[in-house]
Write a protein that holds these residues in place. Sequence first.
Motif, mmCIF file in Angstrom:
data_model
loop_
_atom_site.group_PDB
_atom_site.id
_atom_site.type_symbol
_atom_site.label_atom_id
_atom_site.label_comp_id
_atom_site.label_asym_id
_atom_site.label_seq_id
_atom_site.Cartn_x
_atom_site.Cartn_y
_atom_site.Cartn_z
ATOM 1 N N TRP A 37 -3.993 1.775 1.449
ATOM 2 C CA TRP A 37 -4.157 1.477 2.869
ATOM 3 C C TRP A 37 -5.633 1.264 3.211
ATOM 4 C CZ3 TRP A 37 -1.948 -0.534 6.800
ATOM 5 C CH2 TRP A 37 -2.508 -0.398 8.066
ATOM 6 N N ALA A 76 0.853 -1.196 0.000
ATOM 7 C CA ALA A 76 0.000 0.000 0.000
ATOM 8 C C ALA A 76 0.883 1.239 0.000
ATOM 9 C CB ALA A 76 -0.927 -0.014 1.214
ATOM 10 N N ARG A 77 0.893 1.954 -1.103
ATOM 11 C CA ARG A 77 1.780 3.118 -1.256
ATOM 12 C C ARG A 77 1.070 4.447 -1.006
ATOM 13 N NH1 ARG A 77 5.580 0.045 -0.509
ATOM 14 N NH2 ARG A 77 6.378 -1.226 -2.182
ATOM 15 N N ASP A 78 -0.252 4.406 -0.904
ATOM 16 C CA ASP A 78 -1.003 5.643 -0.714
ATOM 17 C C ASP A 78 -2.222 5.354 0.160
ATOM 18 O OD1 ASP A 78 -2.757 4.269 -2.403
ATOM 19 O OD2 ASP A 78 -2.296 5.513 -4.143
ATOM 20 N N GLU A 79 -3.001 6.390 0.416
ATOM 21 C CA GLU A 79 -4.183 6.239 1.275
ATOM 22 C C GLU A 79 -5.202 5.267 0.685
ATOM 23 O OE1 GLU A 79 -4.640 7.239 4.420
ATOM 24 O OE2 GLU A 79 -2.557 7.865 4.213
ATOM 25 N N ARG A 80 -5.332 5.265 -0.612
ATOM 26 C CA ARG A 80 -6.290 4.357 -1.259
ATOM 27 C C ARG A 80 -5.890 2.894 -1.016
ATOM 28 N NH1 ARG A 80 -8.047 4.371 -7.625
ATOM 29 N NH2 ARG A 80 -9.550 2.697 -7.414
ATOM 30 N N ARG A 102 0.273 2.842 9.874
ATOM 31 C CA ARG A 102 0.194 1.949 8.714
ATOM 32 C C ARG A 102 0.427 0.512 9.154
ATOM 33 N NH1 ARG A 102 -0.358 3.563 3.308
ATOM 34 N NH2 ARG A 102 -0.873 5.761 3.381
#
Length: 120
Positions: A45, A39-43, A88
Motif C-alpha cells: 500500500w 497491495a496485500r500488506d502495508e508495504r 485502502r
Amino acid sequence: MRQPPRGVPKPDFARLDYYDVWYPNLSPSAGLVRQAQQARDERGWAAFRRAFLREMSHPDRSRELDVLAALSHQTNLSIGCYCEDESRCHRSVLRELLLERGADVVQANPTPSETNPKKY
C-alpha cells in the motif's frame, strides 16, 4: 473513479444521482489501480501511495486539487469510488492532499483508526 459506471448512459449520470462531474484525472492511472488492488500488506500500500502522490504532483492535477480545495469553502463536494475500505482507497490520499491545501473536509463515516477530529 478512473472508469464511469458501466451500463449507465452518460446523460443519466447526474439525473440518476451518480455524480454531477466526473473527474478521472483525480484517479490513479490504470497501472496504479492494478497495483493498489494487488497491495496485500502495508508495504504494498505504501508503494502505491508514493506512486499515486507522484501522479498527483503533476502540475495539471495539482491545479485541479487547488481548485477543489478553494471550492470546498463555498460548496459541498463529494469524492466517490467503488472501493469499500477507504483506508485502502485513493480517496484517503486525495483527502490528505486536499487538507494540505486548506480544504474544508468532512468525513461522513470515520473509521475507528482515524483519530484527527479536524477531519470529521
